[in-house]
Scaffold this motif. Structure first.
Motif, PDB file in Angstrom:
ATOM      1  N   UNK A 161      -0.114  12.201   7.814  1.00 23.28           N
ATOM      2  CA  UNK A 161      -1.070  11.603   6.842  1.00 23.28           C
ATOM      3  C   UNK A 161      -0.794  12.131   5.421  1.00 23.28           C
ATOM      4  N   UNK A 162      -1.182  11.335   4.456  1.00 21.83           N
ATOM      5  CA  UNK A 162      -0.975  11.690   3.047  1.00 21.83           C
ATOM      6  C   UNK A 162      -2.144  12.534   2.536  1.00 21.83           C
ATOM      7  N   UNK A 219       8.185   9.728  10.952  1.00 19.43           N
ATOM      8  CA  UNK A 219       7.573   9.749   9.631  1.00 19.43           C
ATOM      9  C   UNK A 219       7.858   8.455   8.852  1.00 19.43           C
ATOM     10  N   UNK A 220       9.114   8.002   8.972  1.00 21.53           N
ATOM     11  CA  UNK A 220       9.457   6.750   8.285  1.00 21.53           C
ATOM     12  C   UNK A 220       8.631   5.577   8.839  1.00 21.53           C
ATOM     13  N   UNK A 277       1.667   2.787   6.832  1.00 21.14           N
ATOM     14  CA  UNK A 277       0.827   2.989   5.643  1.00 21.14           C
ATOM     15  C   UNK A 277       0.958   1.822   4.670  1.00 21.14           C
ATOM     16  N   UNK A 278       2.209   1.388   4.472  1.00 22.41           N
ATOM     17  CA  UNK A 278       2.465   0.286   3.528  1.00 22.41           C
ATOM     18  C   UNK A 278       1.705  -0.983   3.907  1.00 22.41           C
ATOM     19  N   UNK A 287      -0.347   4.437   1.375  1.00 21.46           N
ATOM     20  CA  UNK A 287      -1.584   3.950   1.996  1.00 21.46           C
ATOM     21  C   UNK A 287      -2.634   3.544   0.978  1.00 21.46           C
ATOM     22  N   UNK A 308       5.172   5.743   7.427  1.00 20.57           N
ATOM     23  CA  UNK A 308       5.104   5.226   6.065  1.00 20.57           C
ATOM     24  C   UNK A 308       5.098   3.691   6.053  1.00 20.57           C
ATOM     25  N   UNK A 309       5.829   3.120   7.043  1.00 21.46           N
ATOM     26  CA  UNK A 309       5.806   1.652   7.139  1.00 21.46           C
ATOM     27  C   UNK A 309       4.403   1.166   7.524  1.00 21.46           C
ATOM     28  N   UNK A 320      -0.985  -1.115   6.473  1.00 21.87           N
ATOM     29  CA  UNK A 320      -2.382  -1.020   6.938  1.00 21.87           C
ATOM     30  C   UNK A 320      -3.285  -0.095   6.108  1.00 21.87           C
ATOM     31  N   UNK A 321      -2.739   0.732   5.262  1.00 19.82           N
ATOM     32  CA  UNK A 321      -3.515   1.539   4.295  1.00 19.82           C
ATOM     33  C   UNK A 321      -4.442   2.587   4.913  1.00 19.82           C
ATOM     34  N   UNK A 322      -5.635   2.216   5.286  1.00 20.58           N
ATOM     35  CA  UNK A 322      -6.658   3.192   5.677  1.00 20.58           C
ATOM     36  C   UNK A 322      -6.475   3.763   7.078  1.00 20.58           C
ATOM     37  N   UNK A 323      -7.150   4.895   7.322  1.00 18.28           N
ATOM     38  CA  UNK A 323      -6.989   5.616   8.585  1.00 18.28           C
ATOM     39  C   UNK A 323      -7.390   4.773   9.795  1.00 18.28           C
ATOM     40  N   UNK A 353      -7.887   1.600  10.063  1.00 17.53           N
ATOM     41  CA  UNK A 353      -7.056   0.396  10.125  1.00 17.53           C
ATOM     42  C   UNK A 353      -5.693   0.716  10.757  1.00 17.53           C
ATOM     43  N   UNK A 404       0.819  -1.215   0.000  1.00 28.26           N
ATOM     44  CA  UNK A 404       0.000   0.000   0.000  1.00 28.26           C
ATOM     45  C   UNK A 404       0.855   1.268   0.000  1.00 28.26           C
TER      46      UNK A 404
END
Lengths: 395, 102
Positions: B96-97, B29-30, B36-37, A134, B33-34, B39-42, B44, A131
């Motif tokens: 957040x992105x 921040x890093x 995010x990679x 995300x 990003x991990x 779990x994706x959604x907020x 989650x 992802x």
């Protein structure tokens, strides 16, 4: 069985037309339904084929865009510009289907499909394994050029028309097969009538001639009544015989047009049927103006005889018949059994009989209609069951 | 390794998370990003961070084995649910992105 056709049987009867119309309606409906179904299936197939073609390109684009997203993910601290491509626009959505970033013109997304058409766009959805930023879903949007749709319509119109015409020709062939048994039975009946008519002439002439020669003055009352019944029966058979003769022979002949004094002719025919009317205690009321009509005399007699004999035959005991004649108008109204409204359009069909209690072949009114049509006159029927029938001829 | 939280006060994120992470080579921040990679959604992502803070374990860490070998697994957080939610909310807002791409 091979049967010959004459002019009368070549034209379709109303009942035949109705059956034929029903068959053709059903056939056209079925063919249209079939074509519609084939069209839908072909449309879906053409659409699938087009999407399949586009899928290969879009998969490649999605791969490239994923790599760009990966880079952006890793350098997100320094770079914040979403990767763009002139060949497509894209969007990324997270696992909760919330848009992270979107450049799409059609924002409605069907996440349960891989590729689909929406408006004038095509959407391709790639589910990401990793992802980046995300994003679980990468959506690519490209133009739906519509070229495939133009090809689809071209094929549908071209092949569809050819197939439709072929099916219609097949339908006409089937329709002919459909009415053939009906037509054959009528031709057979025609032939039977033709054969029997020839055998009726001699005995009928002998009966009527001998009745006329009998001296009724010296006859006992009992015998006179019997003779009257014989006369009535013989005249009925005579009308039938003349109808049959007309049907088989005279209708083929050229008409001999002459000016007919209708009042006198009607009085003559009423006189002819007087004995028949008296046998049922029917009173005939005449309201006749002096009117003349240019017409074939024999045909005119056939019309009058048939209308009069029907008015007597289907009248009640002690009933009444009113005949009105004025310029351009003749009506014969009886107080008989009448006919159902829905059966009126069929009453001029040959062999069509609605009352089995009276004899006959059901040819009288078909002859009347044929002569009326041939002469360019109009006939109108009004009838009420149990109240009587009024036949009006106008010219 | 996850976040280290040490106090209950105003600015729970700054007080309890930032100080410890400053000492680590991998920035917050890093680490975000991990997350995010994986779990994706907020929702989650927040739920997974909270779970890790409450029940830290090597098997569910988003960090590499090398990082864990070197710095180990964080100790279990004693912050309340509300404090954890608040700290995670700040963390999410900060990195957040959403709304940051052009």
């Amino acid at each position: 069985m091979l049967v010959s056709k004459n002019r009368a049987t070549n034209s379709l009867l109303k009942s035949e037309k109705r059956s034929l119309f029903r068959f053709l309606t059903l056939y056209v409906a079925m063919v249209s339904l079939l074509f519609g179904l084939i069209g839908v299936l072909y449309y879906q197939s053409a659409q699938k084929l087009m999407l399949s073609d586009r899928r290969a390109d879009l998969t490649k684009y999605a791969y490239i865009q994923t790599k760009r997203l990966k880079l952006l993910h890793h350098f997100f601290d320094e770079k914040r510009t979403y990767p763009r491509d002139p060949r497509f626009v894209s969007a990324i959505y997270d696992i909760e289907l919330v848009p992270i970033f979107s450049l799409l013109e059609q924002p409605q997304i069907a996440f349960d499909k891989e590729i689909y058409i929406i408006g004038d766009k095509i959407h391709f959805i790639k589910t990401l394994d990793t992802y980046y930023l995300g994003a679980k879903y990468l959506i690519l949007e490209v133009e739906n050029s519509g070229a495939w749709l133009e090809n689809f319509w071209r094929d549908v119109i071209l092949y569809g028309l050819v197939a439709f015409v072929l099916f219609m020709l097949l339908g006409l062939y089937l329709a002919k097969l459909f009415v053939k048994p009906m037509r054959n039975s009528m031709v057979l009946l025609d032939r039977f009538i033709k054969d029997t008519t020839h055998e009726l002439n001699t005995p009928l002439t002998a009966i009527l001639a001998n009745i006329e020669m009998m001296d009724q003055e010296i006859m006992a009352e009992k015998n006179r009544k019997k003779l009257t019944r014989i006369t009535v029966a013989a005249k009925m058979v005579s009308v039938l015989y003349r109808d049959l003769t007309y049907l088989i022979l005279e209708q083929e002949k050229e008409s001999i047009e002459e000016t007919i004094a209708l009042k006198a002719l009607i009085e003559e025919r009423v006189e002819y049927f007087d004995i028949l009317a008296r046998s049922k205690q029917i009173t005939i009321e005449l309201k006749l103006a002096k009117v003349s009509l240019v017409m074939d005399r024999q045909k005119c007699i056939r019309v009058l005889d048939n209308l009069l004999s029907n008015a007597i035959k289907y009248n009640h005991q002690g009933g009444r018949i009113v005949i009105v004649l004025r310029e351009g108008y003749l009506s014969i109204e009886d107080t008989g059994v009448g006919i159902a409204h829905k059966q009126i359009p069929l009453m001029f069909d040959r062999y069509m009989r609605f009352n089995q209690s009276e004899g006959g072949f059901g040819i009288g009114l078909s002859i009347v209609k044929k002569i009326i049509d041939e002469k360019g006159l109009d006939i109108h029927v009004t009838s009420k069951e149990g109240r009587g029938t009024k036949m009006v001829i106008v010219w | 390794m996850g976040l280290t939280l040490v106090g209950v006060a105003e600015g729970v994120y700054e007080r309890n998370c930032v100080p410890c992470h400053q000492a680590l080579p991998s920035t917050l921040q890093q680490m975000f990003k991990r997350y995010l990679l994986v779990y994706s959604g907020e929702k989650n992502l927040k739920a997974s961070i909270k779970h890790y803070l409450q029940y830290p374990d090597r098997s569910i860490s988003v960090m590499s084995d090398l990082f864990i070998q070197r710095y180990g697994i964080k100790s279990k957080s004693w912050l309340s649910d509300a404090e954890l939610d608040e700290a995670i909310e700040v963390y999410w807002d900060q990195f957040k992105v959403f709304g940051r791409l052009q």
